[in-house]
Design an enzyme around this catalytic site. Structure first.
Site, PDB file in Angstrom:
ATOM      1  N   THR A  16     -28.240  57.093  43.565  1.00 60.63           N
ATOM      2  CA  THR A  16     -29.631  57.436  43.261  1.00 60.63           C
ATOM      3  C   THR A  16     -30.511  56.209  43.052  1.00 60.63           C
ATOM      4  O   THR A  16     -31.733  56.334  42.963  1.00 60.63           O
ATOM      5  CB  THR A  16     -29.718  58.340  42.015  1.00 60.63           C
ATOM      6  OG1 THR A  16     -29.127  57.665  40.897  1.00 60.63           O
ATOM      7  CG2 THR A  16     -28.998  59.659  42.251  1.00 60.63           C
ATOM      8  N   GLY A  18     -30.530  51.453  43.170  1.00 59.38           N
ATOM      9  CA  GLY A  18     -29.840  50.193  43.398  1.00 59.38           C
ATOM     10  C   GLY A  18     -29.074  50.111  44.707  1.00 59.38           C
ATOM     11  O   GLY A  18     -29.497  50.625  45.740  1.00 59.38           O
ATOM     12  N   GLY A  20     -26.316  51.533  45.556  1.00 58.42           N
ATOM     13  CA  GLY A  20     -25.859  52.829  46.042  1.00 58.42           C
ATOM     14  C   GLY A  20     -26.907  53.530  46.887  1.00 58.42           C
ATOM     15  O   GLY A  20     -26.604  54.056  47.971  1.00 58.42           O
ATOM     16  N   SER A 146     -16.980  43.341  41.739  1.00 59.77           N
ATOM     17  CA  SER A 146     -17.812  42.284  41.181  1.00 59.77           C
ATOM     18  C   SER A 146     -17.010  40.998  41.075  1.00 59.77           C
ATOM     19  O   SER A 146     -15.792  41.017  40.864  1.00 59.77           O
ATOM     20  CB  SER A 146     -18.302  42.691  39.790  1.00 59.77           C
ATOM     21  OG  SER A 146     -18.778  41.584  39.058  1.00 59.77           O
ATOM     22  N   TYR A 171     -16.663  45.424  30.690  1.00 57.12           N
ATOM     23  CA  TYR A 171     -17.175  45.614  32.052  1.00 57.12           C
ATOM     24  C   TYR A 171     -16.270  44.904  33.063  1.00 57.12           C
ATOM     25  O   TYR A 171     -15.896  45.485  34.097  1.00 57.12           O
ATOM     26  CB  TYR A 171     -18.599  45.085  32.150  1.00 57.12           C
ATOM     27  CG  TYR A 171     -19.166  45.158  33.547  1.00 57.12           C
ATOM     28  CD1 TYR A 171     -19.636  46.362  34.066  1.00 57.12           C
ATOM     29  CD2 TYR A 171     -19.206  44.030  34.370  1.00 57.12           C
ATOM     30  CE1 TYR A 171     -20.133  46.438  35.365  1.00 57.12           C
ATOM     31  CE2 TYR A 171     -19.702  44.099  35.661  1.00 57.12           C
ATOM     32  CZ  TYR A 171     -20.174  45.301  36.156  1.00 57.12           C
ATOM     33  OH  TYR A 171     -20.661  45.374  37.438  1.00 57.12           O
TER      34      TYR A 171
END
Length: 268
Positions: A16, A18, A20, A146, A171
């Site tokens: 929805t 960024g 993606g 990442s 993260y």
């Protein structure tokens, strides 16, 4: 000139905004049927409408789907809906991610939120979609990882970091787990670091980033069946490089699978 992706069906999680959303847009521009996942039905529908208006694509080729990855039951429901409606899936892009919050947070399932949303939910979704994911040439899973996976260590005795919590470490652990998962022999998968981009995760990396469309370009290239891949390969942008040593270590892969199976519980 990019090759057409007409006839291919791709599920993009976290689509929805960024990287993606830009991945979904670029796939649609190249003719793919895109299953656009969002956290809520409203968010998924809004992004789908925006994509259709931007690309001018056939509305039937972009389908909104919703599931809150902080709730594993919703991930299961999403997988069952995909298998029911799309018995053949060419590519799964595991992109949805959340920045670990400042304060230690557990989901309703009892898992640290970044570990669940960024890794466990994708582990479960991929497993449940195994029947739909094609084994034909070009069928694959693309894990959006990442560079921070290189700084991480999986806390095997405390994966939810109850005893010692740090946002960045939590993260990074989730990104290492997702990268390790690409080496799982049960799926044909690769990982990609799309680079530091202007997304909601930017504060984890710094103050400046490239446009999200630039990061998405690297993801879309790996969705193309013309791109030959090796299971477990890791890309830094468009360049294939070696990931952190743990990502391809057999013992780590087996240990992570065992931990993930325990945490996601039995699946229907």
């Amino acid at each position: 000139m990019p090759t057409t992706l007409s006839g291919r069906t791709v599920l993009v999680t976290g689509a929805t905004s960024g990287i993606g959303y830009e991945t979904a847009r670029q796939l649609a521009e190249r003719g793919a049927a895109v299953l656009l996942h969002g956290r809520t039905p409203e968010e998924a529908r809004a992004a789908t409408d925006r994509l259709i208006a931007t690309v001018g694509t056939d509305g039937g080729l972009v389908r909104p789907l919703a599931a809150d990855f902080a709730r594993l039951e919703e991930v299961e429901n999403l997988a069952h809906a995909v298998v029911r409606e799309h018995p053949r899936l060419d590519v799964l892009v595991n992109n949805a991610a959340t920045a670990a919050p400042e304060r230690h947070t557990l989901t309703a399932d009892g898992n640290e939120i970044a570990f669940q949303v960024n890794f466990l939910a994708h582990y479960l979704l991929t497993d449940l979609l195994a029947a739909a994911l094609t084994t034909d040439r070009g069928g694959r899973v693309v894990n959006v990882s990442s560079s921070l996976h290189r700084t991480a260590a999986i806390q095997w005795n405390d994966p939810h970091r109850v005893r010692r919590y740090a946002r960045l470490a939590a993260y990074a652990q989730s990104q290492l787990a997702l990268t390790v998962f690409a080496s799982d022999s049960r799926v044909t998968a690769v990982s990609v670091n799309p680079g530091v981009c202007e997304t909601g995760l930017l504060p984890l990396y710094g103050n400046e980033g490239a446009p999200a469309a630039e990061g998405a370009h690297h993801v879309v290239a790996l969705c193309d069946p013309a791109t030959e891949i090796v299971n477990g390969a890791y890309y830094d942008g468009s360049e294939r490089v070696a990931p952190a040593a743990a990502a391809t270590d057999d013992r780590t892969i087996k240990r992570l699978n065992k931990l993930a199976d325990l945490l996601v519980g039995p699946t229907a």
